[in-house]
Design an enzyme around this catalytic site. Structure first.
Site, PDB file in Angstrom:
ATOM      1  N   LYS A  96      -1.307  -8.655  -5.660  1.00 31.60           N
ATOM      2  CA  LYS A  96      -0.995  -7.487  -6.484  1.00 31.60           C
ATOM      3  C   LYS A  96       0.518  -7.292  -6.574  1.00 31.60           C
ATOM      4  CE  LYS A  96      -2.215  -2.540  -6.868  1.00 31.60           C
ATOM      5  NZ  LYS A  96      -3.015  -1.446  -6.266  1.00 31.60           N
ATOM      6  N   SER A 123      -6.193   0.929  -8.956  1.00 28.97           N
ATOM      7  CA  SER A 123      -5.018   0.326  -9.565  1.00 28.97           C
ATOM      8  C   SER A 123      -4.912  -1.188  -9.361  1.00 28.97           C
ATOM      9  CB  SER A 123      -3.747   0.982  -8.992  1.00 28.97           C
ATOM     10  OG  SER A 123      -3.643   0.770  -7.589  1.00 28.97           O
ATOM     11  N   SER A 154      -8.516   2.113  -4.795  1.00 32.13           N
ATOM     12  CA  SER A 154      -7.929   1.190  -5.767  1.00 32.13           C
ATOM     13  C   SER A 154      -8.276  -0.273  -5.552  1.00 32.13           C
ATOM     14  CB  SER A 154      -6.404   1.351  -5.787  1.00 32.13           C
ATOM     15  OG  SER A 154      -6.041   2.553  -6.417  1.00 32.13           O
TER      16      SER A 154
END
Length: 437
Positions: free
Chosen positions: A61, A136, A160
């Site tokens: 990420k 996210s 997330s």
């Protein structure tokens, strides 16, 4: 014999083919991945020791530092930032023999659950094209779901990792708070942030977790995980279904899948009992946790908030401004309620192996649609309590549906064993009865 370089080329070709359509990666480190693969092949050929994750690719990420790669945290103002050294988790991955493929898409500052980014574009859901992958960590989930990476790192503040895992039909694991180092991971909320892992296969996830769950003396919140105990596969599992989930309206597809999953687990000999998390109100906790994230996010991104010309979206600025201007008593009360909900969860876990509930009240919704406010109603509980939680896909027809299991603190290996047994049961469910009780 297939070489590591050949395996890495397979994943890089998948990214080149599918990422333009899906948008899961914002940066691909192809040359670095190839060089690491070749080095791994040399060690294997020489008979030198290689780690347990030798040759396994990982997507990371874009709020986790990878030396030499951009780390924009989903923020346009940071698009030119290049990490000068690896985050602790990336260092551990490399030391275990693993390979980094690149950086994945995310919501701006990790404060969102859509992965529809005003600066870096929209990420599509490979399991439900035209729908959100959640966020996210949506890019990490989409990369795994699309077959562009076998594993991915994400971060989880209110869900997330688990929300996009549920929407995309993959496994999403948030360990106990402090087990995975946050050194080199951009902060949104120092109270609630947890690194996490996304995967398709629970056994591969377990191997990766074993390589990454290492105490970090430079992380003030780091805790030492007890050694894994032998799996007690001959003992029936006991799962607790919180009574409070009846107060949250479930989308019909989720309600049907949860009922079918519950029946399948019971038919396999797992005891399921109702438990009462006294004092837990899912909506109140989600709102309280979001207040904590907004206030602490306003501190984490104070430089961007102070500069009216900084390249951040109006929504991100509005959320941070709300946190900055919130009266201190509201923040204190929100922190206190998060702590109380965590206590309720720990008490409920005393008589069961794990709590069992849907990961999200809904399936993935169309891209561009207004997000439902209750996305994190079921995931915020483990975040507030710092407890390990994992989302496992239930094989329902249509859009993916995730089932969440929450375990006791520091019993992460036990929760992974629960997930392994559950996944085996779900895979054995006949297609004709997957959504009926």
């Amino acid at each position: 014999m297939i070489t590591v370089r050949q395996r890495v080329e397979f994943w890089l070709e998948a990214i080149a083919r599918d990422n333009p359509r899906i948008g899961a990666f914002v940066y691909v480190g192809g040359d670095d991945a190839r060089a690491a693969a070749e080095a791994c092949d040399v060690r294997i050929a020489e008979g030198a020791p290689v780690g347990p994750c030798a040759g396994i690719p990982l997507a990371v990420k874009d709020n986790v530092d990878v030396a030499g790669m951009p780390c924009a945290v989903g923020i346009g103002a940071y698009r030119s930032r290049i990490a000068t050294k690896d985050a602790r988790l990336v260092t551990l991955w490399r030391e275990s023999g693993g390979i980094v493929l690149g950086k994945t898409a995310m919501d701006e500052g990790a404060l969102g659950a859509l992965t529809d980014n005003p600066s870096f574009g929209r990420c599509d859901n490979p399991a439900a094209p035209g729908h959100t992958p959640g966020g996210s960590s949506g890019g990490s989930a989409a990369a795994v779901a699309a077959g562009m990476a076998p594993l991915a790192l994400g971060s989880d503040t209110l869900g997330s990792v688990r929300i996009p895992a549920s929407y995309c039909g993959v496994i999403g694991f948030k360990p106990t708070r402090g087990i995975l180092s946050r050194q080199g991971v951009a902060t949104l909320s120092w109270t609630l942030d947890h690194p996490g892992i996304l995967a398709r296969d629970i056994d591969r996830l377990a191997v990766a977790f074993g390589c990454l769950a290492v105490h970090d003396e430079n992380d003030p919140d780091s805790v030492l995980l007890p050694a894994a105990a032998p799996a007690a596969t001959d003992r029936p599992l006991v799962l607790g279904v919180p009574e409070q989930i009846s107060g949250v309206a479930l989308e019909p597809e989720v309600a049907a899948a949860f009922s079918a999953a519950r029946d399948a687990l019971a038919a396999a000999g797992i005891e399921i009992r109702e438990v009462n998390l006294a004092g837990w109100d899912p909506e109140r906790l989600r709102r309280s946790a979001f207040i904590v994230a907004e206030v602490e996010g306003a501190v984490a991104f104070a430089d961007l908030l102070a500069d009216e010309r900084s390249e951040i979206s109006p929504l991100f600025r509005r959320l941070l401004s709300y946190g900055r201007d919130l009266p201190a008593p509201r923040y204190a009360n929100a922190r206190r309620y998060c702590a109380e909900a965590g206590i309720a969860a720990r008490r409920a876990l005393r008589g069961v192996d794990a709590l069992f509930l849907p990961t999200t009240p809904q399936t993935a919704f169309p891209a561009g649609a207004k997000p439902p406010p209750d996305q994190a109603d079921f995931t915020a509980l483990a975040s507030a309590g710092g407890l390990p939680a994992i989302s496992i896909p239930y094989p329902a027809p249509g859009r993916p549906v995730g089932m969440q299991f929450v375990g006791a603190a520091l019993l992460d290996y036990g929760l992974i064993d629960v997930a392994r047994r559950v996944q085996d049961i779900f895979r054995a469910v006949p297609a004709t009865v997957r959504t009926v009780g």
